[in-house]
Scaffold this active site. Structure first.
Site, PDB file in Angstrom:
ATOM      1  N   SER A 144       0.865  -1.233   0.098  1.00 30.98           N
ATOM      2  CA  SER A 144      -0.045   0.077  -0.067  1.00 30.98           C
ATOM      3  C   SER A 144       0.865   1.447   0.078  1.00 30.98           C
ATOM      4  CB  SER A 144      -0.689   0.084   1.424  1.00 30.98           C
ATOM      5  OG  SER A 144      -1.925  -0.925   1.305  1.00 30.98           O
ATOM      6  N   HIS A 165      -0.840  -2.979  -7.389  1.00 30.63           N
ATOM      7  CA  HIS A 165      -1.635  -2.452  -6.311  1.00 30.63           C
ATOM      8  C   HIS A 165      -3.250  -2.643  -6.494  1.00 30.63           C
ATOM      9  CE1 HIS A 165      -2.902   0.840  -3.289  1.00 30.63           C
ATOM     10  NE2 HIS A 165      -2.677  -0.459  -2.487  1.00 30.63           N
ATOM     11  N   GLU A 177      -3.371  -0.358  -9.807  1.00 31.30           N
ATOM     12  CA  GLU A 177      -2.455   0.730 -10.113  1.00 31.30           C
ATOM     13  C   GLU A 177      -0.931  -0.174 -10.328  1.00 31.30           C
ATOM     14  OE1 GLU A 177      -3.170   4.613  -7.221  1.00 31.30           O
ATOM     15  OE2 GLU A 177      -1.991   2.788  -6.204  1.00 31.30           O
ATOM     16  N   ASN A 215      -3.667   5.944  -2.450  1.00 28.47           N
ATOM     17  CA  ASN A 215      -3.113   6.181  -1.103  1.00 28.47           C
ATOM     18  C   ASN A 215      -2.584   7.400  -0.824  1.00 28.47           C
ATOM     19  OD1 ASN A 215      -4.478   3.743  -0.275  1.00 28.47           O
ATOM     20  ND2 ASN A 215      -2.584   2.576  -0.408  1.00 28.47           N
TER      21      ASN A 215
HETATM   22  C1  LIG Z   1      -5.216   0.849   1.802  1.00 30.14           C
HETATM   23  C2  LIG Z   1      -5.033   0.096   0.230  1.00 30.14           C
HETATM   24  O1  LIG Z   1      -3.827   0.071   0.016  1.00 30.14           O
HETATM   25  C3  LIG Z   1      -5.954   0.555  -0.673  1.00 30.14           C
HETATM   26  C4  LIG Z   1      -7.291   0.200  -0.644  1.00 30.14           C
HETATM   27  O2  LIG Z   1      -8.121  -0.986  -0.911  1.00 30.14           O
HETATM   28  S1  LIG Z   1      -8.348   1.566   0.123  1.00 30.14           S
HETATM   29  C5  LIG Z   1      -9.901   0.990  -0.024  1.00 30.14           C
HETATM   30  C6  LIG Z   1     -10.839   0.948  -1.265  1.00 30.14           C
HETATM   31  N1  LIG Z   1     -12.078   0.338  -0.979  1.00 30.14           N
HETATM   32  C7  LIG Z   1     -12.897   1.614  -0.921  1.00 30.14           C
HETATM   33  O3  LIG Z   1     -13.017   2.494  -0.948  1.00 30.14           O
HETATM   34  C8  LIG Z   1     -14.197   0.452  -0.577  1.00 30.14           C
HETATM   35  C9  LIG Z   1     -15.474   1.501  -0.399  1.00 30.14           C
HETATM   36  N2  LIG Z   1     -16.792   0.700  -0.147  1.00 30.14           N
HETATM   37  C10 LIG Z   1     -17.311   0.116  -1.402  1.00 30.14           C
HETATM   38  O4  LIG Z   1     -16.836   0.557  -2.390  1.00 30.14           O
HETATM   39  C11 LIG Z   1     -18.822  -0.534  -1.102  1.00 30.14           C
HETATM   40  O5  LIG Z   1     -19.132  -0.226   0.129  1.00 30.14           O
HETATM   41  C12 LIG Z   1     -18.264  -1.909  -1.163  1.00 30.14           C
HETATM   42  C13 LIG Z   1     -18.254  -2.502  -2.624  1.00 30.14           C
HETATM   43  C14 LIG Z   1     -17.604  -2.414  -0.384  1.00 30.14           C
HETATM   44  C15 LIG Z   1     -19.645  -2.717  -0.853  1.00 30.14           C
HETATM   45  O6  LIG Z   1     -20.693  -2.357  -1.744  1.00 30.14           O
HETATM   46  P1  LIG Z   1     -22.255  -2.267  -1.051  1.00 30.14           P
HETATM   47  O7  LIG Z   1     -23.215  -2.270  -2.185  1.00 30.14           O
HETATM   48  O8  LIG Z   1     -22.295  -1.363   0.328  1.00 30.14           O
HETATM   49  O9  LIG Z   1     -22.234  -3.731  -0.425  1.00 30.14           O
HETATM   50  P2  LIG Z   1     -23.232  -5.163  -0.552  1.00 30.14           P
HETATM   51  O10 LIG Z   1     -24.478  -4.689  -0.803  1.00 30.14           O
HETATM   52  O11 LIG Z   1     -22.769  -5.898   0.596  1.00 30.14           O
HETATM   53  O12 LIG Z   1     -22.601  -5.836  -1.625  1.00 30.14           O
HETATM   54  C16 LIG Z   1     -22.842  -5.350  -3.144  1.00 30.14           C
HETATM   55  C17 LIG Z   1     -22.527  -6.627  -4.143  1.00 30.14           C
HETATM   56  O13 LIG Z   1     -21.373  -7.144  -3.962  1.00 30.14           O
HETATM   57  C18 LIG Z   1     -21.192  -8.319  -3.353  1.00 30.14           C
HETATM   58  N3  LIG Z   1     -19.657  -8.416  -2.569  1.00 30.14           N
HETATM   59  C19 LIG Z   1     -19.527  -7.839  -1.459  1.00 30.14           C
HETATM   60  N4  LIG Z   1     -18.503  -8.078  -1.260  1.00 30.14           N
HETATM   61  C20 LIG Z   1     -17.868  -8.977  -2.083  1.00 30.14           C
HETATM   62  C21 LIG Z   1     -16.671  -9.633  -2.089  1.00 30.14           C
HETATM   63  N5  LIG Z   1     -15.868  -9.505  -1.381  1.00 30.14           N
HETATM   64  N6  LIG Z   1     -16.502 -10.587  -3.086  1.00 30.14           N
HETATM   65  C22 LIG Z   1     -17.517 -10.752  -4.061  1.00 30.14           C
HETATM   66  N7  LIG Z   1     -18.624 -10.014  -4.122  1.00 30.14           N
HETATM   67  C23 LIG Z   1     -18.871  -9.171  -2.822  1.00 30.14           C
HETATM   68  C24 LIG Z   1     -22.239  -8.598  -2.546  1.00 30.14           C
HETATM   69  O14 LIG Z   1     -22.692 -10.031  -2.666  1.00 30.14           O
HETATM   70  C25 LIG Z   1     -23.582  -7.643  -3.232  1.00 30.14           C
HETATM   71  O15 LIG Z   1     -23.989  -8.455  -4.356  1.00 30.14           O
HETATM   72  P3  LIG Z   1     -25.382  -8.408  -4.814  1.00 30.14           P
HETATM   73  O16 LIG Z   1     -25.928  -7.105  -5.302  1.00 30.14           O
HETATM   74  O17 LIG Z   1     -25.363  -9.466  -5.703  1.00 30.14           O
HETATM   75  O18 LIG Z   1     -26.161  -8.839  -3.536  1.00 30.14           O
HETATM   76  N1  LIG Z   2      -6.299  -3.933   3.499  1.00 33.63           N
HETATM   77  C1  LIG Z   2      -6.405  -3.504   2.319  1.00 33.63           C
HETATM   78  O1  LIG Z   2      -7.357  -2.511   2.220  1.00 33.63           O
HETATM   79  C2  LIG Z   2      -5.207  -3.313   1.323  1.00 33.63           C
HETATM   80  C3  LIG Z   2      -5.493  -2.845   0.111  1.00 33.63           C
HETATM   81  C4  LIG Z   2      -4.495  -2.859  -0.863  1.00 33.63           C
HETATM   82  C5  LIG Z   2      -3.064  -3.291  -0.425  1.00 33.63           C
HETATM   83  N2  LIG Z   2      -3.027  -3.890   0.851  1.00 33.63           N
HETATM   84  C6  LIG Z   2      -1.679  -4.270   0.973  1.00 33.63           C
HETATM   85  O2  LIG Z   2      -1.678  -5.704   0.944  1.00 33.63           O
HETATM   86  C7  LIG Z   2      -0.909  -6.266   1.927  1.00 33.63           C
HETATM   87  C8  LIG Z   2      -1.825  -7.386   2.626  1.00 33.63           C
HETATM   88  O3  LIG Z   2      -2.935  -6.758   3.438  1.00 33.63           O
HETATM   89  P1  LIG Z   2      -3.965  -7.509   3.740  1.00 33.63           P
HETATM   90  O4  LIG Z   2      -4.930  -6.604   4.316  1.00 33.63           O
HETATM   91  O5  LIG Z   2      -4.448  -8.642   3.024  1.00 33.63           O
HETATM   92  O6  LIG Z   2      -3.317  -8.292   5.256  1.00 33.63           O
HETATM   93  P2  LIG Z   2      -3.813  -9.371   6.167  1.00 33.63           P
HETATM   94  O7  LIG Z   2      -3.436  -9.106   7.407  1.00 33.63           O
HETATM   95  O8  LIG Z   2      -5.475  -9.813   5.878  1.00 33.63           O
HETATM   96  O9  LIG Z   2      -3.109 -10.768   5.359  1.00 33.63           O
HETATM   97  C9  LIG Z   2      -1.691 -10.944   5.136  1.00 33.63           C
HETATM   98  C10 LIG Z   2      -1.488 -12.443   5.193  1.00 33.63           C
HETATM   99  O10 LIG Z   2       0.144 -12.543   4.967  1.00 33.63           O
HETATM  100  C11 LIG Z   2       0.557 -13.884   5.654  1.00 33.63           C
HETATM  101  N3  LIG Z   2       1.885 -13.697   5.938  1.00 33.63           N
HETATM  102  C12 LIG Z   2       2.439 -12.968   6.641  1.00 33.63           C
HETATM  103  N4  LIG Z   2       3.771 -13.020   6.261  1.00 33.63           N
HETATM  104  C13 LIG Z   2       3.963 -14.025   5.432  1.00 33.63           C
HETATM  105  C14 LIG Z   2       5.045 -14.880   5.045  1.00 33.63           C
HETATM  106  N5  LIG Z   2       6.443 -14.441   5.136  1.00 33.63           N
HETATM  107  N6  LIG Z   2       4.741 -15.683   3.851  1.00 33.63           N
HETATM  108  C15 LIG Z   2       3.462 -16.103   3.457  1.00 33.63           C
HETATM  109  N7  LIG Z   2       2.404 -15.718   4.280  1.00 33.63           N
HETATM  110  C16 LIG Z   2       2.679 -14.531   5.124  1.00 33.63           C
HETATM  111  C17 LIG Z   2      -0.398 -13.872   6.812  1.00 33.63           C
HETATM  112  O11 LIG Z   2      -0.475 -14.991   7.645  1.00 33.63           O
HETATM  113  C18 LIG Z   2      -1.771 -13.243   6.510  1.00 33.63           C
HETATM  114  O12 LIG Z   2      -2.729 -14.395   6.395  1.00 33.63           O
HETATM  115  C19 LIG Z   2      -0.259  -5.303   2.534  1.00 33.63           C
HETATM  116  O13 LIG Z   2       0.871  -4.957   2.121  1.00 33.63           O
HETATM  117  C20 LIG Z   2      -1.286  -4.175   2.571  1.00 33.63           C
HETATM  118  O14 LIG Z   2      -0.549  -2.971   2.841  1.00 33.63           O
HETATM  119  C21 LIG Z   2      -3.893  -3.887   1.633  1.00 33.63           C
END
Ligand SMILES: C[C@H](O)CC(=O)SCCNC(=O)CCNC(=O)[C@H](O)C(C)(C)COP(=O)(O)OP(=O)(O)OC[C@H]1O[C@@H](n2cnc3c(N)ncnc32)[C@H](O)[C@@H]1OP(=O)(O)O
Ligand SMILES: NC(=O)c1ccc[n+]([C@@H]2O[C@H](COP(=O)([O-])OP(=O)(O)OC[C@H]3O[C@@H](n4cnc5c(N)ncnc54)[C@H](O)[C@@H]3O)[C@@H](O)[C@H]2O)c1
Length: 309
Positions: A144, A165, A177, A215
């Protein structure tokens, strides 16, 4: 490492291997991200080996993938349940699991890591696998916030190393990304772009700068929401409602932090604040530190800013 000082021009590598068509993928880390990426790769016809150190996590990951596929198929194949069942079975057949990455990378075109957000742990993993994986294999990180250049420096395949990413939840979020360092070859970059396309995602090209595009914009916004709440300028519920209804965001900053995982949020912010101690945008949040010390990591532990039990 100063902010925004990575090398940004992509080299056309001298040791570049031909364009790799990615079919066999090893995904390391079976948590939220690794399992999601495995699901999407398997459903788009790639053979996937999902690796984790913990067998219970691997079992939960496969169960989660099956559950998600069933949810998806209900809608996508509403009037063709048999075709839906066939789709699920095909996808599941494409997934195998292992606790030993070293023994499975031999047949991989791509090794993608989604393990804990810690530079040393990621470097140790890749430096070991570098000696075992075939020459053509591309390595990529789903980090991330860490520098891809720093992670890649533990290997001797700088031209075959990039960032991929994904966003949480991977099956639903449409963006990937794709990150090239100054040493990533054009062939590797193209292979990663093609792979993202095969997964049905839209890709953007990013430089190897902290937080890439999403991010770098998202985390300062979330940290500012934490500070607003800590100052008592708004309740977390009101801040979440305000951003959802005022900006059309699907989740407010507190809901989203619980969803991402507060530990992951802290790993990201700690790294950036260590590199930029004088930048108030990256300042520590006492509240976040306290919640993590109490084991409140968000949805995955049943409690974060909100309760999920
Ligand atoms: C930090 C990192 O590096 C980077 C990041 O990842 S930052 C985070 C980025 N993500 C976001 O910003 C997420 C923001 N949230 C969202 O977009 C929405 O809330 C969400 C997509 C998570 C859920 O949407 P929402 O409509 O509220 O949920 P929900 O009604 O439960 O689900 C919609 C549909 O997707 C399906 N679904 C939910 N989660 C699922 C999953 N993990 N896999 C497959 N399907 C899924 C549900 O079954 C549902 O299907 P249906 O319409 O057929 O019933
Ligand atoms: N959570 C998010 O929304 C998100 C979104 C994008 C990217 N990421 C990045 O993805 C990576 C994983 O995040 P996450 O949320 O899936 O974490 P998580 O804690 O859900 O999963 C991490 C997994 O890695 C396993 N693990 C740790 N060290 C290991 C090793 N040496 N060999 C094999 N397995 C090992 C752990 O047992 C765990 O199951 C991080 O780098 C995070 O920054 C997270």
């Amino acid at each position: 490492m100063a902010f925004f000082t990575h090398h940004v021009c992509r080299a056309l590598s001298s040791s570049a291997v031909r364009n790799v068509v990615i079919k066999h993928v090893t995904i390391i880390g079976g948590g939220q991200m690794g399992a999601g990426i495995a699901q999407v790769a398997a459903s788009t016809g790639h053979s996937v080996t999902l690796v984790d150190t913990n067998t219970d996590i691997l079992k939960a990951a496969v169960k989660g993938i099956e559950g998600n596929l069933k949810r998806m198929v209900k809608k996508k194949f509403a009037d063709k349940p048999e075709a839906g069942e066939e789709f699920i079975q095909k996808a599941l057949q494409n997934v195998s699991t292992s606790t030993d990455a070293g023994s499975v990378v031999q047949g991989s075109d791509l090794v993608l890591e989604a393990i804990v957000e810690n530079l040393k742990v990621k470097q140790d993993l890749f430096s070991g696998l570098d000696k075992l994986a075939p020459a053509h294999t591309i390595f990529a990180s789903n980090t991330s916030s860490l520098s891809i250049t720093d992670i890649a420096s533990s290997t001797n395949r700088l031209d075959r190393f990039g960032g991929l990413h994904f966003f949480n939840p991977v099956p639903l979020m449409r963006l990937v990304e794709v990150i090239a360092t100054s040493a990533t070859s054009q062939e590797t970059f193209d292979s990663l772009m093609n792979f993202s396309k095969m997964l049905g995602k839209t890709s953007v090209s990013c430089k190897d700068t902290p937080g890439f595009i999403v991010n770098r914009l998202l985390l300062p916004y979330i940290m500012e929401a934490f500070r607003m709440y800590e100052r008592g300028d708004g309740s977390k519920e009101d801040i979440d409602v305000a951003m959802k209804l005022g900006c059309g965001y699907p989740m407010g900053p507190f809901e989203l932090s619980d969803y991402v995982g507060l530990d992951t949020m802290k790993f990201i912010m700690d790294g950036w604040s260590a590199d930029n101690p004088d930048n108030p945008i990256f300042a520590q949040s006492e509240m976040l530190n306290k919640m993590i010390a109490e084991g409140k990591l968000g949805k995955k532990t049943g409690e974060g800013f909100y309760k999920y039990k």
